[in-house]
Enzyme design. Structure first.
Site, PDB file in Angstrom:
ATOM      1  N   THR A   1      40.739  38.998  28.118  1.00 19.82           N
ATOM      2  CA  THR A   1      40.113  39.645  29.269  1.00 19.82           C
ATOM      3  C   THR A   1      39.137  40.521  28.571  1.00 19.82           C
ATOM      4  O   THR A   1      39.109  40.539  27.349  1.00 19.82           O
ATOM      5  CB  THR A   1      41.204  40.462  30.015  1.00 19.82           C
ATOM      6  OG1 THR A   1      42.061  39.558  30.674  1.00 19.82           O
ATOM      7  CG2 THR A   1      40.639  41.459  31.016  1.00 19.82           C
TER       8      THR A   1
ATOM      9  N   GLU B   1      43.540  32.293  36.965  1.00 21.31           N
ATOM     10  CA  GLU B   1      44.201  33.516  37.437  1.00 21.31           C
ATOM     11  C   GLU B   1      45.422  33.232  38.298  1.00 21.31           C
ATOM     12  O   GLU B   1      46.260  34.105  38.497  1.00 21.31           O
ATOM     13  CB  GLU B   1      43.192  34.342  38.238  1.00 21.31           C
ATOM     14  CG  GLU B   1      43.253  35.819  37.989  1.00 21.31           C
ATOM     15  CD  GLU B   1      42.719  36.202  36.628  1.00 21.31           C
ATOM     16  OE1 GLU B   1      43.505  36.687  35.803  1.00 21.31           O
ATOM     17  OE2 GLU B   1      41.519  35.991  36.378  1.00 21.31           O
TER      18      GLU B   1
ATOM     19  N   ASP C   1      48.849  34.435  37.444  1.00 17.49           N
ATOM     20  CA  ASP C   1      49.314  35.818  37.618  1.00 17.49           C
ATOM     21  C   ASP C   1      50.175  35.990  38.868  1.00 17.49           C
ATOM     22  O   ASP C   1      50.801  37.033  39.054  1.00 17.49           O
ATOM     23  CB  ASP C   1      48.121  36.786  37.676  1.00 17.49           C
ATOM     24  CG  ASP C   1      47.659  37.203  36.288  1.00 17.49           C
ATOM     25  OD1 ASP C   1      48.387  36.941  35.314  1.00 17.49           O
ATOM     26  OD2 ASP C   1      46.567  37.789  36.171  1.00 17.49           O
TER      27      ASP C   1
ATOM     28  N   SER D   1      47.480  43.336  35.721  1.00 15.48           N
ATOM     29  CA  SER D   1      47.808  44.486  34.871  1.00 15.48           C
ATOM     30  C   SER D   1      46.549  45.239  34.452  1.00 15.48           C
ATOM     31  O   SER D   1      46.633  46.227  33.718  1.00 15.48           O
ATOM     32  CB  SER D   1      48.532  44.025  33.604  1.00 15.48           C
ATOM     33  OG  SER D   1      49.734  43.389  33.939  1.00 15.48           O
TER      34      SER D   1
ATOM     35  N   GLY E   1      46.681  41.213  29.194  1.00 15.80           N
ATOM     36  CA  GLY E   1      47.761  40.889  30.137  1.00 15.80           C
ATOM     37  C   GLY E   1      48.636  42.109  30.350  1.00 15.80           C
ATOM     38  O   GLY E   1      48.138  43.236  30.483  1.00 15.80           O
TER      39      GLY E   1
HETATM   40  O1  DON Z   1      44.983  40.449  35.521  1.00 13.49           O
HETATM   41  C1  DON Z   1      45.759  40.367  34.591  1.00 13.49           C
HETATM   42  O2  DON Z   1      46.664  41.143  34.390  1.00 13.49           O
HETATM   43  C2  DON Z   1      45.586  39.246  33.593  1.00 13.49           C
HETATM   44  N1  DON Z   1      45.000  38.100  34.229  1.00 13.49           N
HETATM   45  C3  DON Z   1      44.762  39.733  32.467  1.00 13.49           C
HETATM   46  C4  DON Z   1      44.649  38.708  31.385  1.00 13.49           C
HETATM   47  C5  DON Z   1      44.352  39.287  30.099  1.00 13.49           C
HETATM   48  O3  DON Z   1      44.239  40.466  29.920  1.00 13.49           O
HETATM   49  C6  DON Z   1      44.253  38.325  29.011  1.00 13.49           C
HETATM   50  N2  DON Z   1      43.920  39.012  27.814  1.00 13.49           N
HETATM   51  N3  DON Z   1      44.151  39.352  26.851  1.00 13.49           N
END
Ligand code: DON
Length: 557
Positions: free
Chosen positions: A369, A408, A411, A441, A462
């Protein structure tokens, strides 16, 4: 600290909602960004008189070109904005398609089908990024929309030089897809990337041009929408014209709570992060021995254990109570209630690990992310975290549009008790429903002191995002670290399951690691996160980007 009162008249900024008018207090501006392209573009927008939101919008689109692991127009995210007039949380999280349903990732026997929510078109939620940037611009933008899109269009058209870390990620991902026999079209579009060479994306450039020229409609309607929907039809995906036309980014009230002389502004649901970091900070303050001789030593065995115990309780609550507030009544107030957190902290043993089964939700009985932080010279701030979920998202590129689709949907909780890619559990609150936002997150966060921005922070990773964010806050506020120290200091993460496992960066002292193992912890040494943080001390900024990534932080004098 000396603050200059200047008579600032900006012809371009007259219509901005953000204070950029006469007698504004001028201070340094700063950016902490995940790559050099986004840093340079954000800095150049700020020096042309753009505000923090202008810089954020331009950077977001640049990252869609230069950071394909996570930067996107095919994903979503959260933008936390602080201005002298208001605080705002622009939620541009993806939503489940209208044809999505609770059991869409289960087989006939009710078991979760491997990889279905992680790779391929069915793992994609309806993208929110373009609508999010459009809304942010409508509310706060001061420079013309087209000028904010132009740098991204040029980088896609003329190309950018591939960073060795990006080339490494691409080659790791190609190997992974091959090894696991995952059939997606990623290699056709990104397989040719080579470190140090110019990489052009003419098809993506055309998509960005349509967004530049037609705004949000240039993505959700017309040619781009037709391309997406035709591709979905061809591939058995779910996203329809109706999904795209109905998508809406929304403004929410940020969570705002006092803590240790600061006002913490952070992410409300559908992020789990704001509640989580405030629970963490609050319980830490209750349980950590006060300052002086008894004070906890940073990253000592006692410190890691205490924060891990708190983490178990935070993640137990997350699994049961958190989801999209438009679909599920998330008990935000109760979860942050002082007495509730006192009770919750009460059974933490500072010397021993609690049994995981005893930690129940409390109330009623590769990966990528990307995050960036920006402060402008008027003291406005943006903390923005954006994602396509896992590194390179679903692995699927919309061929005639040149962008990667998110994955996504993973999640959501595909089934109660079954962990997602980040090991997170969930139930009813986060089950799949059409048009619902999946729990996140991502935790863009801003701390205010005396109504001025004191700290802007955030990270990818994440579920580990939450640990990166609250530890970056403690590093600065409790341990007095500089921005560079705060982002590069080793971090650790505990999320209830897997049982008694602490994931940690390299750099913890070996005696502390040994002591934690003797207590019963299993240590998992794997890096996580990429924090980009700005500290403001009376108008003097200190910006830091984590060295592990390819970020760049700049303070503009
Ligand atoms: O929204 C979330 O929590 C996850 N989809 C974020 C994914 C993420 O941070 C991947 N990275 N390292």
């Amino acid at each position: 600290m000396y603050k200059r009162i200047i008579t600032f008249v900006s012809l371009i900024c007259i219509s901005a909602t953000i204070s950029t008018t006469a007698f504004a207090v001028e201070q340094q501006a700063g950016v902490a960004m995940p790559d050099s392209y986004s840093a340079d573009v954000a800095a150049s927008i700020l020096s042309k008189g753009g505000n923090a939101v202008d810089a954020a919008i331009a950077a977001q689109f640049v990252l869609a070109v230069t950071l394909p692991e996570a930067g996107n127009i095919g994903g979503g995210g959260f933008m936390l904005v602080h201005t002298d007039k208001q605080d705002d949380f622009i939620d541009y999280r993806e939503v489940a398609p209208l044809k999505g349903h609770r059991d869409m990732y289960l087989d006939d026997k009710g078991n979760v089908i491997d990889n279905k929510s992680v790779f391929g078109v069915l793992s994609a939620g309806v993208p929110g990024t373009v609508a999010g940037m459009w809304l942010a611009h409508k509310k706060y933008g001061s420079l013309p929309w087209k000028s904010l899109l132009e740098p991204a269009v040029v980088l896609a058209e003329k190309g950018f030089v591939v960073h060795p870390k990006l080339a490494k990620n691409v080659s790791w991902y190609l190997d992974y897809l091959q090894k696991k026999d995952i059939k997606v079209n990623f290699a056709e579009f990104f397989g040719a990337m080579k470190a140090g060479e110019v990489f052009k994306q003419p098809v993506l450039a055309s998509s960005l041009q349509r967004i530049r020229d037609e705004g949000s409609d240039g993505f959700y309607k017309g040619k781009t929408a037709d391309i997406i929907v035709n591709f979905m039809k061809q591939q058995g995906g779910l996203i329809s014209h109706q999904d795209l036309a109905q998508y809406q980014a929304v403004s929410r009230k940020p969570i705002s709570q006092p803590w240790q002389g600061y006002q913490v502004l952070t992410s409300p649901p559908p992020s789990s992060g704001g509640i989580a970091i405030l629970q963490w900070l609050n319980m830490y303050q209750q349980l950590a021995p006060s300052k002086g001789e008894a004070a906890l030593v940073h990253n000592s065995k006692e410190y890691v254990h205490l924060l891990s115990e708190i983490g178990k309780r935070v993640f137990a609550d997350r699994a049961d109570y958190l989801g999209d507030p438009d679909f599920y009544p998330v008990p935000v107030k109760q979860l942050l209630d002082e007495n509730y957190l006192k009770k919750r902290a009460g059974d933490v043993d500072l010397l021993a690990i609690s049994t995981t089964e005893q930690v129940k939700p409390g109330l009623y009985e590769s990966e990528d992310t990307t995050h960036f932080s920006i402060v402008d010279k008027w003291g406005n701030a943006v903390a923005n975290t954006t994602t396509i979920n896992l590194t390179f998202g679903s692995g699927v590129v919309v061929p005639e549009a040149g962008f990667i689709l998110n994955d996504e949907m993973d999640d959501f909780s595909a089934k109660p008790g079954v962990a997602n890619a980040f090991g997170a559990l969930g139930g009813k609150a986060n089950e799949i429903q059409p048009r619902k936002r999946m729990l996140s997150s991502m935790t863009p966060t801003i701390l205010l002191k005396d109504k001025q921005v004191a700290l802007v922070t955030g990270s990818p990773g994440g579920t580990t995002i939450i640990s990166s964010v609250y530890q970056s806050i403690l590093n600065v506020t409790e341990f007095g670290m500089s921005a560079d120290e705060a982002v590069n200091s080793p971090r650790f993460h505990h999320q209830l399951y897997p049982e008694n496992v602490i994931r940690h960066h390299s750099g913890l002292k070996s005696e502390d690691k040994k002591a934690l193992q003797q207590m019963g912890y299993t240590l998992d040494n794997r890096h996580f996160g990429d924090v980009h943080l700005i500290i403001n001390e009376n108008g003097k900024l200190d910006a830091g980007s984590e060295a592990h990534g390819r970020g760049k932080a700049l303070v503009l004098r």
